[in-house]
Write a protein that holds these residues in place. Structure first.
Motif, PDB file in Angstrom:
ATOM      1  N   CYS A 369       0.983  -1.180   0.165  1.00 32.50           N
ATOM      2  CA  CYS A 369       0.007   0.057   0.018  1.00 32.50           C
ATOM      3  C   CYS A 369       0.964   1.247  -0.099  1.00 32.50           C
ATOM      4  O   CYS A 369       2.023   1.188   0.288  1.00 32.50           O
ATOM      5  CB  CYS A 369      -0.810   0.153   1.162  1.00 32.50           C
ATOM      6  SG  CYS A 369      -2.319  -1.158   1.215  1.00 32.50           S
ATOM      7  N   GLY A 370       0.180   2.259  -0.396  1.00 31.71           N
ATOM      8  CA  GLY A 370       0.981   3.588  -0.306  1.00 31.71           C
ATOM      9  C   GLY A 370       1.829   4.054  -1.537  1.00 31.71           C
ATOM     10  O   GLY A 370       1.637   3.237  -2.626  1.00 31.71           O
ATOM     11  N   LEU A 371       2.636   4.864  -1.514  1.00 29.85           N
ATOM     12  CA  LEU A 371       3.639   5.333  -2.523  1.00 29.85           C
ATOM     13  C   LEU A 371       4.401   4.154  -2.921  1.00 29.85           C
ATOM     14  O   LEU A 371       5.486   3.901  -2.284  1.00 29.85           O
ATOM     15  CB  LEU A 371       4.091   6.439  -2.192  1.00 29.85           C
ATOM     16  CG  LEU A 371       4.984   7.476  -3.533  1.00 29.85           C
ATOM     17  CD1 LEU A 371       3.673   7.984  -4.693  1.00 29.85           C
ATOM     18  CD2 LEU A 371       5.644   8.712  -2.878  1.00 29.85           C
ATOM     19  N   GLN A 372       4.433   3.906  -4.221  1.00 28.86           N
ATOM     20  CA  GLN A 372       5.408   2.686  -4.741  1.00 28.86           C
ATOM     21  C   GLN A 372       6.284   3.178  -6.025  1.00 28.86           C
ATOM     22  O   GLN A 372       5.617   4.425  -6.676  1.00 28.86           O
ATOM     23  CB  GLN A 372       4.831   1.719  -5.093  1.00 28.86           C
ATOM     24  CG  GLN A 372       3.833   0.892  -4.124  1.00 28.86           C
ATOM     25  CD  GLN A 372       4.576   0.396  -2.868  1.00 28.86           C
ATOM     26  OE1 GLN A 372       5.831  -0.327  -3.010  1.00 28.86           O
ATOM     27  NE2 GLN A 372       4.038   0.120  -1.770  1.00 28.86           N
ATOM     28  N   ARG A 373       7.506   2.932  -6.209  1.00 21.21           N
ATOM     29  CA  ARG A 373       8.032   3.272  -7.279  1.00 21.21           C
ATOM     30  C   ARG A 373       7.646   2.449  -8.357  1.00 21.21           C
ATOM     31  O   ARG A 373       7.664   1.295  -8.252  1.00 21.21           O
ATOM     32  CB  ARG A 373       9.663   3.337  -6.929  1.00 21.21           C
ATOM     33  CG  ARG A 373      10.240   3.654  -8.432  1.00 21.21           C
ATOM     34  CD  ARG A 373      11.911   4.064  -8.112  1.00 21.21           C
ATOM     35  NE  ARG A 373      12.326   4.699  -9.364  1.00 21.21           N
ATOM     36  CZ  ARG A 373      13.618   5.285  -9.483  1.00 21.21           C
ATOM     37  NH1 ARG A 373      14.177   5.457  -8.460  1.00 21.21           N
ATOM     38  NH2 ARG A 373      13.923   5.723 -10.582  1.00 21.21           N
ATOM     39  N   LEU A 374       7.556   3.322  -9.645  1.00 17.35           N
ATOM     40  CA  LEU A 374       7.099   2.638 -10.987  1.00 17.35           C
ATOM     41  C   LEU A 374       8.217   2.431 -11.640  1.00 17.35           C
ATOM     42  O   LEU A 374       8.923   3.484 -12.146  1.00 17.35           O
ATOM     43  CB  LEU A 374       5.968   3.467 -11.544  1.00 17.35           C
ATOM     44  CG  LEU A 374       5.177   2.755 -12.325  1.00 17.35           C
ATOM     45  CD1 LEU A 374       4.525   1.694 -12.188  1.00 17.35           C
ATOM     46  CD2 LEU A 374       4.307   3.744 -13.143  1.00 17.35           C
ATOM     47  N   VAL A 375       8.416   1.200 -12.038  1.00 14.75           N
ATOM     48  CA  VAL A 375       9.601   1.137 -13.237  1.00 14.75           C
ATOM     49  C   VAL A 375       8.916   0.246 -14.120  1.00 14.75           C
ATOM     50  O   VAL A 375       8.203  -0.829 -14.034  1.00 14.75           O
ATOM     51  CB  VAL A 375      10.879   0.303 -12.440  1.00 14.75           C
ATOM     52  CG1 VAL A 375      11.862  -0.106 -13.499  1.00 14.75           C
ATOM     53  CG2 VAL A 375      11.342   1.180 -11.279  1.00 14.75           C
ATOM     54  N   PHE A 376       9.391   0.589 -15.497  1.00 10.22           N
ATOM     55  CA  PHE A 376       8.997   0.082 -16.648  1.00 10.22           C
ATOM     56  C   PHE A 376       9.791  -1.313 -17.084  1.00 10.22           C
ATOM     57  O   PHE A 376      11.172  -0.991 -17.293  1.00 10.22           O
ATOM     58  CB  PHE A 376       8.603   0.943 -17.929  1.00 10.22           C
ATOM     59  CG  PHE A 376       8.411   0.320 -19.174  1.00 10.22           C
ATOM     60  CD1 PHE A 376       7.031  -0.264 -19.311  1.00 10.22           C
ATOM     61  CD2 PHE A 376       9.444   0.377 -20.065  1.00 10.22           C
ATOM     62  CE1 PHE A 376       6.841  -0.473 -20.480  1.00 10.22           C
ATOM     63  CE2 PHE A 376       8.855  -0.338 -21.336  1.00 10.22           C
ATOM     64  CZ  PHE A 376       7.727  -0.705 -21.466  1.00 10.22           C
ATOM     65  N   ARG A 377       9.434  -2.402 -17.589  1.00 10.96           N
ATOM     66  CA  ARG A 377      10.050  -3.421 -17.978  1.00 10.96           C
ATOM     67  C   ARG A 377       9.494  -4.078 -18.930  1.00 10.96           C
ATOM     68  O   ARG A 377       8.129  -4.117 -18.979  1.00 10.96           O
ATOM     69  CB  ARG A 377      10.036  -4.484 -16.779  1.00 10.96           C
ATOM     70  CG  ARG A 377      11.467  -4.656 -16.149  1.00 10.96           C
ATOM     71  CD  ARG A 377      11.460  -5.423 -14.848  1.00 10.96           C
ATOM     72  NE  ARG A 377      11.663  -4.892 -13.873  1.00 10.96           N
ATOM     73  CZ  ARG A 377      12.509  -4.175 -13.255  1.00 10.96           C
ATOM     74  NH1 ARG A 377      14.013  -4.310 -13.944  1.00 10.96           N
ATOM     75  NH2 ARG A 377      12.566  -3.571 -12.209  1.00 10.96           N
ATOM     76  N   LYS A 378      10.120  -4.617 -19.994  1.00  8.53           N
ATOM     77  CA  LYS A 378       9.243  -5.196 -21.018  1.00  8.53           C
ATOM     78  C   LYS A 378       8.858  -6.602 -20.595  1.00  8.53           C
ATOM     79  O   LYS A 378       9.531  -7.367 -19.659  1.00  8.53           O
ATOM     80  CB  LYS A 378      10.330  -5.460 -22.040  1.00  8.53           C
ATOM     81  CG  LYS A 378      10.071  -4.150 -23.162  1.00  8.53           C
ATOM     82  CD  LYS A 378      10.628  -4.460 -24.592  1.00  8.53           C
ATOM     83  CE  LYS A 378      10.463  -3.302 -25.419  1.00  8.53           C
ATOM     84  NZ  LYS A 378      11.462  -3.352 -26.592  1.00  8.53           N
ATOM     85  N   ALA A 379       8.098  -7.228 -21.131  1.00  7.42           N
ATOM     86  CA  ALA A 379       7.662  -8.777 -20.735  1.00  7.42           C
ATOM     87  C   ALA A 379       9.027  -9.514 -20.741  1.00  7.42           C
ATOM     88  O   ALA A 379       9.687  -9.516 -21.711  1.00  7.42           O
ATOM     89  CB  ALA A 379       6.467  -9.089 -21.546  1.00  7.42           C
ATOM     90  N   ARG A 380       9.007 -10.464 -19.949  1.00 11.40           N
ATOM     91  CA  ARG A 380       9.891 -11.632 -19.910  1.00 11.40           C
ATOM     92  C   ARG A 380      11.365 -11.116 -19.364  1.00 11.40           C
ATOM     93  O   ARG A 380      12.262 -11.748 -19.497  1.00 11.40           O
ATOM     94  CB  ARG A 380      10.067 -12.322 -21.293  1.00 11.40           C
ATOM     95  CG  ARG A 380       8.812 -13.207 -21.512  1.00 11.40           C
ATOM     96  CD  ARG A 380       9.009 -14.099 -22.552  1.00 11.40           C
ATOM     97  NE  ARG A 380       7.703 -14.000 -23.392  1.00 11.40           N
ATOM     98  CZ  ARG A 380       7.815 -14.566 -24.846  1.00 11.40           C
ATOM     99  NH1 ARG A 380       8.848 -14.470 -25.453  1.00 11.40           N
ATOM    100  NH2 ARG A 380       6.549 -14.798 -25.283  1.00 11.40           N
TER     101      ARG A 380
END
Lengths: 439, 453
Positions: A369-380
């Protein structure tokens, strides 16, 4: 006492100047911290320290609470309003000293009580840690994860008509407004996701940290507008000095608490009131305005006490009656037969099954819950440990949504049945049940 | 945030073209009474909502042209391309060879299901190109065949496919003495179906706009084009950019969503009307000056006396004294004199806009008893002038203004239906008598709801 359990153990400087140093470090770790002299005055309950301590308590609690609960225009500027606010918040958190709540709202005396309240907040709310979090400079892209269960349930102040009734059309209007705001929110979230994705794709491979692999929005902003890095530098410096002060405080905390013990010793008859009736349920009280709470509190408290006594009486009577009944029955009945092994196993299995489904249902709650860091990753792409996939969290949230929707349907059906029964009582009225509203 | 305009049928396509053209002409207007930099921000904000950027740097309207006959679409595409200021997208139209012959049932039950997939795919492809989607603005006539029948069908489909987007239907109300014999049937069916799936119906009455052309614009031989231009001007004055709050110079991001939230949160009250002030021929503009106080006084009286234009306002109408129930308010059949509002949105554009006093619109007596002016009244401002008017005001209102025309249409349609006239033309294509009855019920309910404000 919980307070003792929080004391850090280990070496501390215990020289003659240690206490002022500890308080000075604390002051630096908190916004608007007072001078050691104020604390000394408060120990002897001198009136000079009162104003400063009230405003300290107010500014700290205001900063913590203004984020989501109160809008800035409600800021009370008069001392009286500030004192009421502080008392309200402390009540919400369950602070139980009656002496504190009896302090006059003109702020004429009671600095020692205020010192105790401040120290209680320090330990109970971990104030320095909270402010460190508030001042934290975020460089990553954040995403808030929360579910309805985490949201505070806020009552909507309804404008009552002349007869003290609310027109149903007004409630429908408000509901519609809520629905439209929700759509707006949804669309802007969608937009944000699209734009984040564009930035993440465009800056792939630019980040020095291989595990992240792309730039975040604040980082991209700095690249686009290099002059904004000065401001960032300032923010980082201020966060750094806060951290240093915090470390120093942590190091010397024990001195402060030892000193607080001596403060407590000087308060005759001022032992904390630990009886249960002083602790209020914070989640109930947070929903009301401070004005309301202080006005109504005494009445509510009296009512509660009277209720509790009556309840206790009834419970005692019932219990005695049951005991009588049970003893009579057990005399009459033969002993129950022993359960066979097969039967017992069957029951155990059933219980096990129930437990696992219950566990699965509870599993829904276990998303972060709360603020989380968002990091983009390609599938696999490999995922380093600890990181959670958003898809998984969305799945969990969807399950939660489905269960909430089921509850809503059930409640709606119940309401419809109730309405239908009521409508039957009215002559000449045709009852057409309303369709389920769309979102 | 993007708004997708769906132009349906002959009427929808012709008006849609005029709306985009008016907006573009306004963007290139040098008499905006504001700085160059400000004008650029205004342009950018408008383009963000209604246009795509293209390699050729000519803005491309976020619009889809749909008709069952090819003629109007090809004309419209050509006119836009020739304007040089803007154009339509290359693949943003859908047309067939055969129209609906003014039969609502044909548009709804035959054309709709038959072309559902192609049209929805077209819309989806368009929407996927945007970063964000605020909603749809569907321009259609209420009384024809394609616009109204297919429009109702399409609105329903859009609602299901985009449950989180706003849908506003621009409905063109037919002339009272229209040339289509079944126009009242078509209107009843359109309105009742839209009421189920749309969020708001912004009504443009042909009779009213025609009068504006004759009385205010001094046009002698009024063509459809003149009528459409007035409607386009009115729409532009609402949807061109405005500041998001009084003390900020940032333009609002989601005008469509904000408008809906201000005016139509209640699902029983979705009828919106639009009034503008001032309106006059372009060549008289240079010789006229306006004061905000005068404009707003007129506009307020237009609202409460239910006048559709500046001329011929009944100044005798006054709001009922608060606390006393107004007699005019309760009786549905009596001539309505005072027009009670549910909610109003006032949009002011032009010079000294921040000095305009809108207190007259915040009088609780103007509104239904269950809403306070703080809930019911909203205002948007910008000091960028619109379409060469130094000062102008537009009022979008959710009020009783349509009660009479609605009652008339329902009454006429009911009389025809009672003698079963032309009903077989509808049952032939699957619209049964029961559907008619359902539609009448819906509209009677709307009339009753608006009567009892």
């Amino acid at each position: 006492m919980g307070r003792l359990g929080r004391r850090p153990r280990g070496e501390t400087g215990t020289g003659p100047g240690a206490l002022p140093k500890a308080i000075a470090a604390l002051s630096r770790a908190l916004p608007g911290g007072p001078s050691p002299e104020t604390f000394r005055r408060a120990k002897f309950d001198l009136p000079e320290a009162v104003a400063e301590l009230w405003s300290l308590l107010f500014s700290l609690l205001w900063l913590i609470h203004q984020e989501d609960k109160v809008s800035p225009r409600d800021l009370p500027d008069a001392l009286e309003g500030q004192i009421r606010f502080v008392k309200w918040v402390l009540r919400c958190h369950g602070y139980g000293r009656q002496h504190f709540y009896q302090l006059p709202e003109v702020g004429s005396h009671g600095s020692c009580e205020l010192l105790l309240a401040f120290s209680w907040l320090l330990a109970y709310l971990s104030l320095p840690e909270q402010f460190l979090f508030l001042r934290c400079v975020h460089q990553g892209d954040g995403v808030w994860i929360s579910s309805c269960k985490d949201l505070a349930r806020c009552p909507v102040p309804l404008a009552l008509g002349p007869k003290g009734r609310v027109d149903i059309r007004y409630i429908q209007w408000l509901l519609g407004k809520l629905r439209f705001h929700w759509r707006n929110l949804y669309e802007s979230q969608q937009e944000q996701c699209t734009l984040l994705n564009k930035i993440h794709l465009y800056t792939r491979g630019c980040h020095p940290d291989q595990s992240i692999g792309h730039l975040s929005v604040p980082e991209t902003e700095i690249l686009r507008f290099p002059e904004s890095s000065k401001q960032l530098l300032q923010e980082l410096e201020s966060e750094n000095s806060c951290l240093e002060a915090f470390l120093e405080w942590k190091h010397m905390e024990l001195v402060y608490w030892q000193w607080m013990d001596t403060v407590l010793d000087t308060r005759p008859g001022g032992m904390p009131n630990t009886s249960k009736q002083d602790v209020f349920l914070p989640e109930i009280l947070q929903n009301y305005s401070p004005k309301y709470v202080t006005r109504e509190m005494d009445r509510v408290q009296k009512n509660l006490e009277a209720l509790r006594e009556r309840l206790q009486e009834v419970v005692n009577q019932q219990r005695a009656a049951w005991h009588m009944k049970v003893s009579k029955c057990s005399q009459r009945l033969p002993r129950p037969p022993e359960l066979s092994t097969a039967k017992r196993k069957e029951i155990q299995e059933a219980v096990g099954y129930e437990l696992t489904t219950l566990d699965q249902d509870c599993g829904v709650k276990r998303h972060p819950c709360g603020l989380q860091r968002l990091v983009f990753r390609k599938a696999r792409e490999p995922n380093n440990s600890g990181a959670q996939s958003v898809t998984k969290i969305i799945q969990l949230l969807k399950r939660e949504e489905a269960s909430l929707e089921r509850t809503l349907r059930r409640l709606q059906e119940e309401c419809q049945q109730e309405l239908a029964i009521l409508a039957h009582g009215l002559e000449g009225v045709i009852w057409i049940p309303p369709p389920y509203p769309r979102r | 945030m993007s708004v997708v305009t769906v132009q349906l049928g002959q009427c929808g396509n012709q008006i849609g073209y005029e709306v985009f053209d008016t907006m573009c002409r306004d963007l290139h207007n040098t008499q905006g009474f504001c700085s160059k930099r400000e004008n650029e921000i205004y342009q950018a904000s408008c383009k963000e909502h209604f246009f795509n950027e293209d390699k050729s740097e000519v803005p491309v309207a976020r619009a889809l042209l749909i008709d069952m006959e090819p003629k109007v679409i090809s004309q419209t595409l050509l006119k836009a391309a020739h304007s040089g200021r803007w154009k339509y997208g290359q693949h943003s139209h859908f047309c067939q060879r055969q129209g609906s012959g003014n039969n609502w049932a044909y548009g709804y039950s035959v054309h709709g299901p038959k072309h559902e997939e192609s049209i929805m795919n077209l819309i989806q492809r368009e929407v996927e190109e945007y970063d964000s989607l605020s909603g749809f603005s569907i321009i259609m006539s209420m009384a024809g065949g394609t616009g109204s029948g297919l429009g109702a069908f399409l609105t329903q489909n859009l609602r299901d496919a985009y449950p989180n987007s706003f849908i506003m239907n621009q409905v063109i109300w037919p002339y009272g003495t229209g040339e289509v014999i079944v126009q009242n049937y078509n209107s009843v069916l359109t309105l009742s179906h839209l009421y189920r799936s749309s969020d708001a119906l912004l009504v443009h009455e042909n009779d009213v706009v025609h009068k504006i052309c004759a009385k205010l614009m001094n046009i002698k031989q009024i063509s459809f084009r003149d009528v459409n231009q007035v409607i386009a001007h009115q729409l532009g004055s609402v949807f061109q950019p405005t500041y998001s709050s009084e003390d900020s110079f940032q333009y609002r991001r989601n005008p469509l969503g904000d408008l809906m939230t201000a005016l139509v949160p209640h699902p029983e009250f979705k009828m919106l009307g639009l009034r503008n002030i001032p309106q006059m021929p372009e060549n008289s503009l240079a010789y006229t000056t306006f004061a905000w106080a005068g404009l707003l006084k007129h506009l307020r009286q237009m609202l409460i006396s239910n006048a559709k234009m500046e001329e011929g306002i009944d100044w005798q109408v006054r709001p009922p004294l608060s606390g006393l129930p107004a007699l005019e308010k309760v009786s549905p059949n009596k001539e309505l004199r005072f027009n009670t509002s549910i909610a109003n949105l006032l949009i002011l554009r032009g010079k000294d806009v921040h000095s305009a006093d809108t207190g007259g619109f915040k009088d609780p007596a103007l509104y239904t008893s269950w809403l306070q002016p703080s809930d019911a009244f909203c205002e948007w401002r910008t000091h960028r002038a619109f379409n060469k008017y130094e000062k102008s005001a537009a009022l979008v209102s959710n009020s009783q203004f349509l009660l009479k025309p609605l009652d008339t249409i329902v009454g006429k349609a009911w009389n025809m239906f009672a003698s079963k006239a032309y009903v077989h033309q509808y049952t032939k294509f699957g619209i049964e008598e029961e559907d008619f009855l359902d539609s009448f019920t819906v509209l009677e309910q709307i009339v009753a709801s608006y009567c009892n404000l």
